[in-house]
Design an enzyme around this catalytic site. Structure first.
Site, short mmCIF file in Angstrom:
data_model
loop_
_atom_site.label_atom_id
_atom_site.label_comp_id
_atom_site.label_asym_id
_atom_site.label_seq_id
_atom_site.Cartn_x
_atom_site.Cartn_y
_atom_site.Cartn_z
N HIS A 93 4.81 -0.52 -5.26
CA HIS A 93 4.10 0.68 -5.33
C HIS A 93 4.30 2.24 -6.00
CE1 HIS A 93 3.29 3.05 -1.34
NE2 HIS A 93 2.41 4.22 -2.47
N HIS A 146 1.62 5.28 -7.53
CA HIS A 146 0.39 5.56 -7.92
C HIS A 146 0.49 6.20 -9.25
CE1 HIS A 146 -1.46 5.15 -4.22
NE2 HIS A 146 -0.23 5.63 -3.44
N HIS A 159 -1.99 0.82 2.12
CA HIS A 159 -1.30 1.90 2.67
C HIS A 159 -1.38 1.38 4.24
CE1 HIS A 159 -1.01 3.15 -1.02
NE2 HIS A 159 -0.32 4.33 -0.90
N GLU A 219 2.63 4.81 7.35
CA GLU A 219 3.28 5.88 7.15
C GLU A 219 3.46 7.04 7.78
OE1 GLU A 219 3.63 8.21 2.63
OE2 GLU A 219 1.35 7.33 3.71
N ASP A 239 6.10 5.30 -5.34
CA ASP A 239 5.31 6.31 -4.63
C ASP A 239 4.48 7.17 -5.77
OD1 ASP A 239 3.25 7.08 -3.26
OD2 ASP A 239 4.54 7.46 -1.74
N ASP A 240 4.86 8.55 -6.01
CA ASP A 240 4.74 9.77 -6.45
C ASP A 240 5.52 10.35 -6.98
OD1 ASP A 240 1.42 9.51 -5.61
OD2 ASP A 240 2.57 9.22 -3.78
#
Length: 337
Positions: free
Chosen positions: A14, A16, A194, A197, A275-276
Site C-alpha cells: 500500500h 501511493h 480503500h 479508514e 501509504d504516503d
C-alpha cells in the site's frame, strides 16, 4: 529488536507513488519544469504537513503532484522511492498511482505509466526489487471519469496488475463504482479498494460485496464489528494497514491506540505499509519501528507482517515460496541470537 526490524526483509502493498514526493524533489522538479509552488523552502513544506484529517492531506498532496509533468519526472519519483526500498530491505513492492490526478492537468496517461514502469524495470535489474503496479480511481470524481481512465489503461495491461479506489472515503460509497469494477474484473484486472479508514466498518462490507475486491486498503475500522473481524480472519482477506498514516491523519490519536497488533493476534491477515511516506513521516522501517515501539512483540510476530504481505501479494505461487524461505531463514537465524 531495532536491528532485527531494520534488516528484516519486507514487502509493501500500500504505497501511493505520488505520496513519496519528498520536498527536496518537489523543489527540484518545480525548477526543472518552471512550475510555481506555494512554498519558499523545504522547511515550509514540512511545516505544511500538519494534517488534521484526510482532506487536509489531500489538498497538499494534489498541489505537490503539479510538479510532475514529463515521463522523466515520474521515473525520478519512482526511482527515489525504490532506493528507499533498498535501504529498508523491501524485496517486493506493489505501487499505486493516480492517473486522474495527472490527466486532469493535461498530462497523458502514457507519460505517467511509462515513467513509473521504466523505473520499476530498472529497479528489478539493478536493485533486485520486484514490483507490481496498481492503478487507482479517485473516488471523489464521477463514474464516467473512472470508465474513461479504465479505457486509457487498456493498452497498458502488460504493466498494470490491479485496479484500486482511493481518495475521499466519506460521501463516496463503493456503490458509486460498482459498474466500473464489474468491467475492471471482466477486463482481467485484480481489484483492491480503500475502505474503513475514515469511514465505518460498513464501508468494508460494501466494498467486499459490491466491488468484489481481493484486498482491503486500510480497513482498520473493522474493529467496530466483531463478526467482520471473524470473516476477515477466516477468509484470509488481507488488510494493507498504514500505521504512521493512521496516526498522522488522526484515525488513531497515538500509536499505542492502534489496533494492528490486536488484529494480528486475532488471526487477521494484516500487513504494515507506508501509504504516503513523504507526507506521513516514514517509510517501511519507520512504520515497523513505530508499531514495535508502541506494542511490544516477539520477533516471530513482527516477521508475521511480512509473511502476511507475501501471502496477500499479487505475485506467483513460486515467487511467494521463494520469499517465504527468505523470511523463514532470516527469522531462524535471528532467534538463535
Amino acid at each position: 529488536m531495532k536491528k532485527f526490524i531494520q534488516t528484516l526483509p519486507k514487502v509493501e502493498l500500500h504505497l501511493h507513488i505520488e505520496g513519496t514526493l519528498e520536498p527536496e524533489l518537489m523543489f527540484e522538479l518545480a525548477a526543472r519544469n518552471q512550475i510555481s509552488i506555494p512554498f519558499s523552502s523545504v522547511s515550509e513544506v514540512k511545516a505544511a504537513y500538519n494534517f488534521h484529517n484526510l482532506q487536509s492531506f489531500l489538498d497538499i498532496y494534489f498541489q505537490g503532484a503539479n510538479v510532475l509533468i514529463n515521463e522523466q519526472d515520474f521515473f525520478d519519483l519512482t526511482w527515489a522511492y525504490l532506493l528507499r526500498c533498498k535501504n529498508d530491505h523491501v524485496m517486493h513492492t506493489e505501487i499505486m498511482f493516480d492517473p486522474q490526478a495527472h490527466t486532469q492537468r493535461g498530462i497523458s496517461f502514457d507519460t505517467v505509466v511509462n515513467g513509473i514502469h521504466r523505473a520499476l524495470i530498472q529497479g528489478m535489474q539493478e536493485l533486485g526489487i520486484t514490483s507490481r503496479l496498481i492503478m487507482c480511481f479517485l473516488r471523489h470524481l464521477d463514474e464516467s471519469a473512472a470508465f474513461e481512465t479504465l479505457q486509457q489503461a487498456q493498452k497498458h495491461k502488460d504493466k498494470i496488475i490491479a485496479v484500486g479506489l482511493d481518495s475521499s472515503e466519506i460521501g463516496h460509497p463503493a456503490a458509486k463504482f460498482e459498474r466500473v469494477f464489474d468491467q475492471v474484473i471482466k477486463d482481467g484486472f485484480l481489484t483492491v479498494a480503500h475502505a474503513g479508514e475514515e469511514g465505518p466498518a460498513s464501508n468494508i462490507h460494501e466494498a467486499l460485496a459490491l466491488l468484489n475486491i481481493t484486498r482491503i486498503d486500510h480497513g482498520v475500522r473493522c474493529s467496530e464489528d466483531p463478526q467482520l473481524i471473524k470473516k476477515l480472519a477466516e477468509k484470509r482477506i488481507p488488510l494493507t494497514v498504514c500505521p504512521l498514516s493512521n496516526t498522522k491523519l488522526k484515525v488513531f490519536e497515538a500509536m499505542e491506540d492502534h489496533n494492528i497488533v490486536d488484529l494480528l493476534r486475532q488471526g487477521v491477515c494484516v500487513t504494515i505499509n507506508s501509504d504516503d511516506p513523504a507526507y506521513f513521516g516514514g517509510y517501511m522501517t519507520d512504520n515497523f519501528l513505530a508499531v514495535s515501539n508502541a506494542h511490544p512483540m516477539s520477533k516471530a510476530e513482527i516477521a508475521q507482517f511480512t509473511f502476511n504481505a507475501i501471502e496477500a501479494s499479487f505475485i506467483s505461487r513460486d515467487a511467494k515460496i521463494r520469499l517465504n524461505i527468505v523470511i523463514e531463514t532470516y527469522l531462524e537465524v535471528a532467534q538463535q541470537h
